[in-house]
Motif scaffolding. Structure first.
Motif, short mmCIF file in Angstrom:
data_model
loop_
_atom_site.label_atom_id
_atom_site.label_comp_id
_atom_site.label_asym_id
_atom_site.label_seq_id
_atom_site.Cartn_x
_atom_site.Cartn_y
_atom_site.Cartn_z
N THR A 55 12.61 32.46 -16.84
CA THR A 55 11.55 32.14 -17.79
C THR A 55 10.29 32.96 -17.55
N ARG A 56 10.20 33.66 -16.44
CA ARG A 56 9.02 34.48 -16.19
C ARG A 56 9.10 35.76 -17.01
N PRO A 57 7.98 36.20 -17.60
CA PRO A 57 7.99 37.48 -18.32
C PRO A 57 8.18 38.64 -17.35
N ARG A 58 8.97 39.62 -17.72
CA ARG A 58 9.19 40.78 -16.88
C ARG A 58 8.04 41.76 -17.02
N VAL A 59 7.89 42.62 -15.99
CA VAL A 59 6.97 43.74 -16.07
C VAL A 59 7.79 44.95 -16.45
N GLU A 60 7.33 45.71 -17.43
CA GLU A 60 8.14 46.77 -18.01
C GLU A 60 8.39 47.92 -17.03
N GLY A 61 9.58 48.53 -17.19
CA GLY A 61 9.92 49.74 -16.48
C GLY A 61 9.84 49.63 -14.97
N GLU A 62 9.31 50.70 -14.36
CA GLU A 62 9.20 50.77 -12.90
C GLU A 62 7.96 50.07 -12.38
N ARG A 63 7.13 49.53 -13.27
CA ARG A 63 5.89 48.92 -12.82
C ARG A 63 6.15 47.74 -11.89
N GLU A 64 7.20 46.96 -12.17
CA GLU A 64 7.47 45.81 -11.31
C GLU A 64 7.80 46.27 -9.89
N ARG A 65 8.63 47.29 -9.78
CA ARG A 65 8.96 47.81 -8.44
C ARG A 65 7.70 48.33 -7.76
N GLU A 66 6.85 49.04 -8.49
CA GLU A 66 5.63 49.58 -7.90
C GLU A 66 4.72 48.46 -7.40
N ILE A 67 4.64 47.38 -8.17
CA ILE A 67 3.80 46.24 -7.76
C ILE A 67 4.37 45.58 -6.51
N LEU A 68 5.69 45.41 -6.48
CA LEU A 68 6.32 44.78 -5.31
C LEU A 68 6.19 45.66 -4.07
N GLU A 69 6.33 46.96 -4.24
CA GLU A 69 6.15 47.86 -3.10
C GLU A 69 4.71 47.83 -2.61
N ALA A 70 3.77 47.74 -3.54
CA ALA A 70 2.35 47.62 -3.16
C ALA A 70 2.11 46.30 -2.43
N THR A 71 2.82 45.27 -2.84
CA THR A 71 2.71 43.98 -2.16
C THR A 71 3.15 44.08 -0.71
N LEU A 72 4.25 44.76 -0.45
CA LEU A 72 4.74 44.94 0.91
C LEU A 72 3.74 45.71 1.76
N GLU A 73 3.18 46.79 1.20
CA GLU A 73 2.21 47.59 1.95
C GLU A 73 0.95 46.77 2.26
N THR A 74 0.52 46.00 1.29
CA THR A 74 -0.69 45.18 1.47
C THR A 74 -0.43 44.05 2.46
N LEU A 75 0.77 43.52 2.43
CA LEU A 75 1.14 42.45 3.36
C LEU A 75 1.09 42.94 4.80
N VAL A 76 1.60 44.14 5.06
CA VAL A 76 1.56 44.71 6.40
C VAL A 76 0.11 44.95 6.82
N GLU A 77 -0.70 45.40 5.89
CA GLU A 77 -2.09 45.74 6.19
C GLU A 77 -2.95 44.50 6.44
N LEU A 78 -2.78 43.47 5.60
CA LEU A 78 -3.68 42.32 5.64
C LEU A 78 -3.09 41.06 6.24
N GLY A 79 -1.77 40.93 6.22
CA GLY A 79 -1.14 39.68 6.60
C GLY A 79 -1.06 38.73 5.41
N TYR A 80 -0.24 37.68 5.54
CA TYR A 80 -0.01 36.79 4.40
C TYR A 80 -1.26 36.00 4.03
N ASP A 81 -1.98 35.50 5.01
CA ASP A 81 -3.13 34.64 4.72
C ASP A 81 -4.20 35.38 3.92
N LYS A 82 -4.43 36.65 4.23
CA LYS A 82 -5.48 37.42 3.55
C LYS A 82 -4.97 38.15 2.31
N LEU A 83 -3.66 38.13 2.11
CA LEU A 83 -3.12 38.76 0.91
C LEU A 83 -3.61 38.03 -0.33
#
Length: 211
Positions: free
Chosen positions: A18-46
């Motif tokens: 039921t969640r709307p998808r993000v078009e094309g490669e943008r979803e992958r780019e966002i998820l990859e950015a999430t991983l990079e930010t998670l390593v940098e900041l940790g979960y609490d500060k994400l």
């Protein structure tokens, strides 16, 4: 043999549908950015602000796709881990299967998963929702994939008929991840091979009855 299916709970599946998808490669780019930010900041500060900035996306785009931070993070983890390491290598030997799986992309020799899970360890102990989501959607399917390798080895006679396959399947990840947390570096392929040969295979051999 075919690997066991890895399915999430029906509630999660319905939520994803039921969640709307993000078009094309943008979803992958966002998820990859999430991983990079998670390593940098940790979960609490994400935050959605931090991920949006790293992905050059709007917060509105993120909120439409992921209602909460835990949804975003676990989807990013699924992207990272849902790769070759979950496939049944079927080399014909337990040693070959273990090494192939551990050294595949997303496996124990991959640097990124160790860093990412290192940034999540403390939060998983405090945040029950995060803990349950990771255990249900990520750890359980990966353990099922690992147990499948040991079950195939059991059928070949490399593991005894009464062996605790769940315990045997946990040996390699438990030792390698523990070492990574202590040293701050991911296990090399040579180290994983050493652990397979010196710990896992002897433990399996001990379960086989000898005449």
């Amino acid at each position: 043999m075919t690997p066991p299916s890895s399915t999430a709970t029906s509630t999660h599946e319905e939520s994803v549908r039921t969640r709307p998808r993000v078009e094309g490669e943008r979803e992958r780019e966002i998820l990859e950015a999430t991983l990079e930010t998670l390593v940098e900041l940790g979960y609490d500060k994400l935050s959605f602000d931090a991920v949006a900035g790293a992905a050059k996306a709007s917060k509105a785009t993120l909120y439409r796709r992921w209602p909460a931070k835990v949804d975003l993070v676990v989807d990013a983890l699924e992207l990272m881990l849902g790769v070759e390491a979950d496939r049944f290598p079927d080399t014909g030997t337990l040693r070959g299967d273990l090494i192939s799986q551990a050294c595949a992309k997303g496996g124990l020799a991959d640097d990124q998963p160790v860093k990412v899970f290192g940034s999540l360890m403390n939060a998983m102990h405090r945040d029950r929702e995060l803990h349950d989501a990771i255990m249900t959607r990520l750890i359980a399917p990966k353990m099922a994939s690992a147990v499948h390798i040991f079950r195939a080895a059991q059928q070949r006679g490399e593991v005894g008929p009464g062996a605790d396959l769940d315990l045997l399947a946990r040996l390699l990840p438990a030792i390698s991840i523990h070492e990574a947390m202590l040293t701050g570096s991911h296990p090399s392929q040579d180290r994983l091979v050493t652990l397979v040969d010196s710990v896992v295979l002897p433990a399996c051999a001990a379960t086989v009855q000898r005449d």
